[in-house]
Design a protein around this motif. Structure first.
Motif, PDB file in Angstrom:
ATOM      1  N   ASN A 101       0.789  -1.231   0.000  1.00 16.73           N
ATOM      2  CA  ASN A 101       0.000   0.000   0.000  1.00 16.73           C
ATOM      3  C   ASN A 101       0.818   1.277   0.000  1.00 16.73           C
ATOM      4  N   GLY A 102       2.136   1.171   0.131  1.00 21.40           N
ATOM      5  CA  GLY A 102       2.986   2.352   0.076  1.00 21.40           C
ATOM      6  C   GLY A 102       2.700   3.372   1.161  1.00 21.40           C
ATOM      7  N   MET A 103       2.346   2.893   2.329  1.00 19.90           N
ATOM      8  CA  MET A 103       2.037   3.800   3.431  1.00 19.90           C
ATOM      9  C   MET A 103       3.138   3.748   4.474  1.00 19.90           C
ATOM     10  N   HIS A 104       3.070   4.638   5.442  1.00 20.85           N
ATOM     11  CA  HIS A 104       4.102   4.710   6.477  1.00 20.85           C
ATOM     12  C   HIS A 104       3.561   4.517   7.891  1.00 20.85           C
ATOM     13  N   HIS A 105       2.230   4.471   8.045  1.00 22.66           N
ATOM     14  CA  HIS A 105       1.604   4.361   9.368  1.00 22.66           C
ATOM     15  C   HIS A 105       0.399   3.441   9.260  1.00 22.66           C
ATOM     16  N   ILE A 106       0.318   2.470  10.152  1.00 19.97           N
ATOM     17  CA  ILE A 106      -0.826   1.562  10.154  1.00 19.97           C
ATOM     18  C   ILE A 106      -1.368   1.443  11.579  1.00 19.97           C
ATOM     19  N   PRO A 107      -2.605   1.868  11.783  1.00 20.69           N
ATOM     20  CA  PRO A 107      -3.218   1.665  13.094  1.00 20.69           C
ATOM     21  C   PRO A 107      -3.415   0.169  13.355  1.00 20.69           C
ATOM     22  N   VAL A 108      -3.323  -0.217  14.614  1.00 16.53           N
ATOM     23  CA  VAL A 108      -3.539  -1.602  15.016  1.00 16.53           C
ATOM     24  C   VAL A 108      -4.832  -1.641  15.819  1.00 16.53           C
ATOM     25  N   VAL A 109      -5.721  -2.548  15.433  1.00 20.66           N
ATOM     26  CA  VAL A 109      -7.025  -2.638  16.075  1.00 20.66           C
ATOM     27  C   VAL A 109      -7.255  -4.031  16.650  1.00 20.66           C
ATOM     28  N   ASN A 110      -8.121  -4.072  17.627  1.00 20.04           N
ATOM     29  CA  ASN A 110      -8.641  -5.322  18.166  1.00 20.04           C
ATOM     30  C   ASN A 110     -10.145  -5.197  18.011  1.00 20.04           C
ATOM     31  N   GLY A 111     -10.689  -5.853  16.987  1.00 17.27           N
ATOM     32  CA  GLY A 111     -12.072  -5.586  16.588  1.00 17.27           C
ATOM     33  C   GLY A 111     -12.096  -4.207  15.952  1.00 17.27           C
ATOM     34  N   GLU A 112     -12.894  -3.307  16.501  1.00 11.31           N
ATOM     35  CA  GLU A 112     -12.923  -1.919  16.012  1.00 11.31           C
ATOM     36  C   GLU A 112     -12.151  -0.984  16.932  1.00 11.31           C
ATOM     37  N   GLN A 113     -11.650  -1.511  18.047  1.00 11.81           N
ATOM     38  CA  GLN A 113     -10.970  -0.687  19.039  1.00 11.81           C
ATOM     39  C   GLN A 113      -9.504  -0.484  18.669  1.00 11.81           C
ATOM     40  N   LEU A 114      -9.079   0.771  18.677  1.00  9.81           N
ATOM     41  CA  LEU A 114      -7.682   1.111  18.432  1.00  9.81           C
ATOM     42  C   LEU A 114      -6.843   0.679  19.627  1.00  9.81           C
ATOM     43  N   VAL A 115      -5.790  -0.108  19.361  1.00  9.94           N
ATOM     44  CA  VAL A 115      -4.915  -0.551  20.457  1.00  9.94           C
ATOM     45  C   VAL A 115      -3.473  -0.103  20.261  1.00  9.94           C
ATOM     46  N   GLY A 116      -3.150   0.445  19.094  1.00 12.55           N
ATOM     47  CA  GLY A 116      -1.783   0.894  18.852  1.00 12.55           C
ATOM     48  C   GLY A 116      -1.617   1.406  17.439  1.00 12.55           C
ATOM     49  N   ILE A 117      -0.373   1.715  17.113  1.00 16.11           N
ATOM     50  CA  ILE A 117      -0.022   2.120  15.760  1.00 16.11           C
ATOM     51  C   ILE A 117       1.389   1.615  15.493  1.00 16.11           C
ATOM     52  N   ILE A 118       1.628   1.219  14.265  1.00 17.03           N
ATOM     53  CA  ILE A 118       2.955   0.782  13.875  1.00 17.03           C
ATOM     54  C   ILE A 118       3.366   1.583  12.649  1.00 17.03           C
ATOM     55  N   THR A 119       4.627   1.940  12.590  1.00 17.57           N
ATOM     56  CA  THR A 119       5.133   2.727  11.470  1.00 17.57           C
ATOM     57  C   THR A 119       6.171   1.923  10.699  1.00 17.57           C
ATOM     58  N   TRP A 120       6.425   2.357   9.488  1.00 14.03           N
ATOM     59  CA  TRP A 120       7.463   1.719   8.692  1.00 14.03           C
ATOM     60  C   TRP A 120       8.803   1.850   9.415  1.00 14.03           C
ATOM     61  N   SER A 121       9.017   2.957  10.089  1.00 15.11           N
ATOM     62  CA  SER A 121      10.259   3.141  10.859  1.00 15.11           C
ATOM     63  C   SER A 121      10.370   2.111  11.976  1.00 15.11           C
ATOM     64  N   ASP A 122       9.246   1.762  12.618  1.00 14.40           N
ATOM     65  CA  ASP A 122       9.266   0.720  13.651  1.00 14.40           C
ATOM     66  C   ASP A 122       9.715  -0.613  13.046  1.00 14.40           C
ATOM     67  N   ILE A 123       9.223  -0.911  11.859  1.00 14.31           N
ATOM     68  CA  ILE A 123       9.596  -2.166  11.179  1.00 14.31           C
ATOM     69  C   ILE A 123      11.079  -2.139  10.820  1.00 14.31           C
ATOM     70  N   LEU A 124      11.546  -1.036  10.279  1.00 12.41           N
ATOM     71  CA  LEU A 124      12.962  -0.941   9.907  1.00 12.41           C
ATOM     72  C   LEU A 124      13.878  -1.068  11.120  1.00 12.41           C
ATOM     73  N   ARG A 125      13.427  -0.553  12.244  1.00 14.01           N
ATOM     74  CA  ARG A 125      14.214  -0.615  13.467  1.00 14.01           C
ATOM     75  C   ARG A 125      14.494  -2.053  13.890  1.00 14.01           C
ATOM     76  N   VAL A 126      13.558  -2.964  13.636  1.00 18.78           N
ATOM     77  CA  VAL A 126      13.723  -4.355  14.077  1.00 18.78           C
ATOM     78  C   VAL A 126      14.118  -5.317  12.966  1.00 18.78           C
ATOM     79  N   SER A 127      14.106  -4.863  11.724  1.00 20.66           N
ATOM     80  CA  SER A 127      14.392  -5.785  10.616  1.00 20.66           C
ATOM     81  C   SER A 127      15.744  -5.476   9.981  1.00 20.66           C
ATOM     82  N   PHE A 128      16.772  -5.912  10.658  1.00 19.27           N
ATOM     83  CA  PHE A 128      18.127  -5.666  10.170  1.00 19.27           C
ATOM     84  C   PHE A 128      18.360  -6.266   8.791  1.00 19.27           C
ATOM     85  N   GLY A 129      17.623  -7.290   8.447  1.00 21.10           N
ATOM     86  CA  GLY A 129      17.780  -7.913   7.137  1.00 21.10           C
ATOM     87  C   GLY A 129      17.534  -6.945   6.012  1.00 21.10           C
ATOM     88  N   ASP A 130      16.641  -5.985   6.235  1.00 20.99           N
ATOM     89  CA  ASP A 130      16.383  -4.986   5.209  1.00 20.99           C
ATOM     90  C   ASP A 130      17.643  -4.188   4.893  1.00 20.99           C
TER      91      ASP A 130
END
Length: 139
Positions: A34-63
């Protein structure tokens, strides 16, 4: 420009979300597809967090080493959960909020996306890019 324009004038209502318990590989695929940089995280319809592409890059050294995508996904899925990587309790704005309130929150924070909620239900999202485009339309 109206100071009290409702946030509904610029928020995206068609929000791509990750779901509580999703594998990191699924979230990485959402970002890539989807070429986005921010994805809200939900449990059902309730917002429980947000994850960013930067968060993924921080933990994925393989990239950083251009490792095969499947290897990166498998490694991440076996070592981390979405809940460990996402930001819990993100700053939000009520759907009754204004563009000015969104601008104040985005300008004062270290984040670039603002989930829009009705109670704890996710109803939209506004990014700094959305805000800049809105301001450009005003001039």
């Amino acid at each position: 420009m109206k100071r009290n324009d409702p946030i509904s004038h610029l928020m995206s209502r068609q929000v791509i979300t990750a779901h509580h318990g999703d594998a990191i590989s699924k979230v990485r695929a959402l970002f890539r597809t989807n070429g986005m940089h921010h994805i809200p995280v939900v449990n059902g319809e309730q917002l429980v967090g947000i994850i960013t592409w930067s968060d993924i890059l921080r933990v994925s050294f393989g990239d950083a080493f251009q490792t095969d995508e499947r290897t990166v996904d498998a490694t991440l899925d076996h070592t981390l959960t979405l809940e460990q990587v996402m930001r819990k309790n993100p700053v939000t704005l009520a759907e009754t909020g204004t563009v000015r309130e969104a601008a104040e929150l985005l300008a004062g924070g270290t984040f670039h996306a603002l989930p829009i909620v009705s109670g704890s239900k996710l109803v939209g999202i506004v990014t700094t890019t959305d805000l800049i485009k809105y301001l450009l339309d005003q001039f």
